[in-house]
Design an enzyme around this catalytic site. Structure first.
Site, short mmCIF file in Angstrom:
data_model
loop_
_atom_site.label_atom_id
_atom_site.label_comp_id
_atom_site.label_asym_id
_atom_site.label_seq_id
_atom_site.Cartn_x
_atom_site.Cartn_y
_atom_site.Cartn_z
N ASP A 173 -1.68 6.75 -2.38
CA ASP A 173 -1.91 6.40 -1.51
C ASP A 173 -0.93 6.19 -0.08
O ASP A 173 -0.31 6.58 0.32
CB ASP A 173 -0.87 4.73 -2.07
CG ASP A 173 -1.05 3.62 -1.27
OD1 ASP A 173 -1.75 3.66 -0.10
OD2 ASP A 173 -0.14 2.42 -1.47
N TRP A 190 5.67 -0.02 -3.00
CA TRP A 190 4.40 -0.09 -3.14
C TRP A 190 4.13 0.59 -4.28
O TRP A 190 3.30 0.91 -5.19
CB TRP A 190 3.42 1.05 -1.76
CG TRP A 190 3.33 -0.50 -0.67
CD1 TRP A 190 4.16 0.32 0.57
CD2 TRP A 190 2.53 -1.39 -0.74
NE1 TRP A 190 3.63 -1.19 0.81
CE2 TRP A 190 3.21 -2.26 0.49
CE3 TRP A 190 1.62 -1.94 -1.75
CZ2 TRP A 190 3.00 -3.17 0.77
CZ3 TRP A 190 1.18 -3.36 -1.48
CH2 TRP A 190 1.60 -4.03 -0.39
N LYS A 242 -3.94 -0.85 8.10
CA LYS A 242 -2.02 0.31 9.36
C LYS A 242 -2.66 1.28 10.36
O LYS A 242 -1.97 0.96 11.22
CB LYS A 242 -1.78 0.53 7.88
CG LYS A 242 -0.61 0.28 6.74
CD LYS A 242 -0.70 -1.03 7.01
CE LYS A 242 -0.18 -1.80 5.57
NZ LYS A 242 -0.45 -1.34 4.18
C1 LIG Z 1 -0.26 -1.77 3.00
C2 LIG Z 1 0.25 -1.09 2.36
C3 LIG Z 1 -0.72 -1.26 0.51
C4 LIG Z 1 -1.74 -2.69 0.41
O1 LIG Z 1 -2.45 -2.73 1.08
P1 LIG Z 1 -3.13 -4.29 0.48
O2 LIG Z 1 -4.72 -3.79 1.83
O3 LIG Z 1 -2.57 -5.08 1.47
O4 LIG Z 1 -3.28 -4.22 -0.42
C5 LIG Z 1 -0.59 -0.93 -0.68
N1 LIG Z 1 0.09 0.27 -0.46
C6 LIG Z 1 0.54 0.31 0.54
C7 LIG Z 1 1.48 2.52 0.55
C8 LIG Z 1 0.59 0.34 1.47
O5 LIG Z 1 1.33 0.40 3.42
#
Ligand SMILES: *Cc1c(COP(=O)(O)O)cnc(C)c1O
Length: 360
Positions: free
Chosen positions: A171, A101, A195
């Site tokens: 993030d 990521w 998530k």
């Molecule tokens: C799943 C995830 C993303 C991407 O998320 P989207 O909503 O599909 O754009 C980005 N960063 C992390 C850490 C993730 O787990």
């Protein structure tokens, strides 16, 4: 049979919340409407959105000088919105590279500015958090971005980088609300909802208000945090049902002792699986350094990968679903977000122990 879903995302939601949504599906609180059918400007939905923000602020103890935005485009869109909004005339930003990521965030940022990768952990295949004293930070960077939980690699920060005057951006998609954090240490926190919050379609951004409103002139309206902040995230039609569901999850968290209680359970859940791996005499292996192992995403491999297929098939017959590892890592991955009950982890550990005994 009880089903336990270990998907990395979209992921398990609290059973209680799904039940409540079912009960309220056709007629929300006597309104005669489903939440899906409501105008986002009507008093019913406005109330739902206001309560969701208030509850999130309470759960995370978000200071008043931070805006909470309910956006779309996923965490991926934030990879572009962050440099667009936070560069503020500067030409470079610091990025930490700890895995898949991070890499995606870096690749996108490169379209907007010079990216200074302050540190990476590629030397050990992205399996640990590099010590802060090895980071080569630029004191003039517009901001520093890091991925506080790498969902794919299973590497989680247990500490907060001290970047001084350089705004800190995280993030937190896969571990927001799973542990207590001090929001005031961050300039911006973002997380896709699918998530650890609610359904897909919503991305939450928590941003210090003095940092917004300084985008380049030709910035598309929808990519300007200030527009969303000034319009209470209703500049355009928000993902109303996802906001409603997330709000129900926030209420569920509050009923169950909030983030502190959740963190305690998450520590216990993670320990059960990691202990099962570490006491398997090498039958199972987790590649992540012990101190940096994620409480949310547990990647592990079988010593004999010819057994992977059997493991997954037998797990499925026990109701243990979605354990296949990410294609870039292989093996298995158990995602054990807030909504995964302790009983689910116990069932998985019971199966892992039995499978190891039978196949050693
Ligand atoms: C799943 C995830 C993303 C991407 O998320 P989207 O909503 O599909 O754009 C980005 N960063 C992390 C850490 C993730 O787990």
């Amino acid at each position: 049979m009880t089903i336990y879903n270990f998907s990395a995302g979209p992921a398990v939601l609290p059973h209680e919340v799904l039940k409540q949504a079912q009960d309220e599906m056709l007629d929300w609180h006597g309104s005669g409407m489903s939440v899906m059918e409501m105008s986002h400007r009507g008093k019913e939905f406005m109330g739902i959105a206001t309560a969701a923000e208030k509850d999130l602020r309470e759960l995370m103890n978000i200071p008043a000088n931070y805006k909470v935005l309910f956006l779309q485009g996923g965490a991926h869109l934030q990879f572009s919105m962050i440099p667009l909004n936070l560069l503020r005339g500067k030409t470079s930003a610091d990025y930490v590279n700890t895995g898949e990521w991070s890499k995606k965030a870096i690749a996108e940022a490169k379209k907007f500015c010079k990216v200074n990768v302050v540190v990476d952990n590629a030397d050990k295949n992205f399996s640990y958090v590099p010590a802060f004293n090895t980071w080569k930070c630029d004191p003039n960077a517009a901001f520093l971005h890091y991925t506080s939980n790498e969902t794919i690699g299973g590497v989680e920060f247990g500490w907060v980088p001290e970047t001084g005057n350089v705004p800190l951006v995280a993030d937190m998609s896969s571990h927001i609300l799973s542990r207590e954090i001090d929001v005031s240490k961050y300039s911006l926190i973002y997380a896709g909802a699918q998530k650890n919050i609610g359904p897909a379609g919503l991305c939450i951004v928590i941003v210090r208000e003095d940092l917004i409103g300084q985008v380049p002139v030709n910035t598309p309206t929808m990519l300007d945090y200030k527009i969303h902040a000034d319009n209470d995230s209703m500049y355009n039609t928000p993902p109303t049902y996802a906001v409603y569901m997330s709000g129900l999850v926030f209420q569920w968290l509050k009923r169950n002792g909030g983030v502190a209680a959740m963190e305690k359970t998450n520590i216990a859940k993670a320990k059960l699986i990691y202990d099962a791996i570490d006491t398997s005499n090498g039958f199972y292996n987790c590649p992540v350094a012990k101190a940096d192992r994620s409480r949310m995403n547990v990647p592990f491999t079988l010593k004999n990968d010819a057994l992977d297929g059997d493991f997954l098939k037998q797990a499925e017959t026990r109701g243990l679903l979605q354990l296949k590892g990410h294609r870039s890592v292989g093996g298995m991955r158990a995602s054990i977000y807030n909504a995964m009950p302790l009983a689910g982890v116990q069932a998985l550990v019971g199966f892992m122990t039995e499978f190891a005994q039978k196949n050693s």
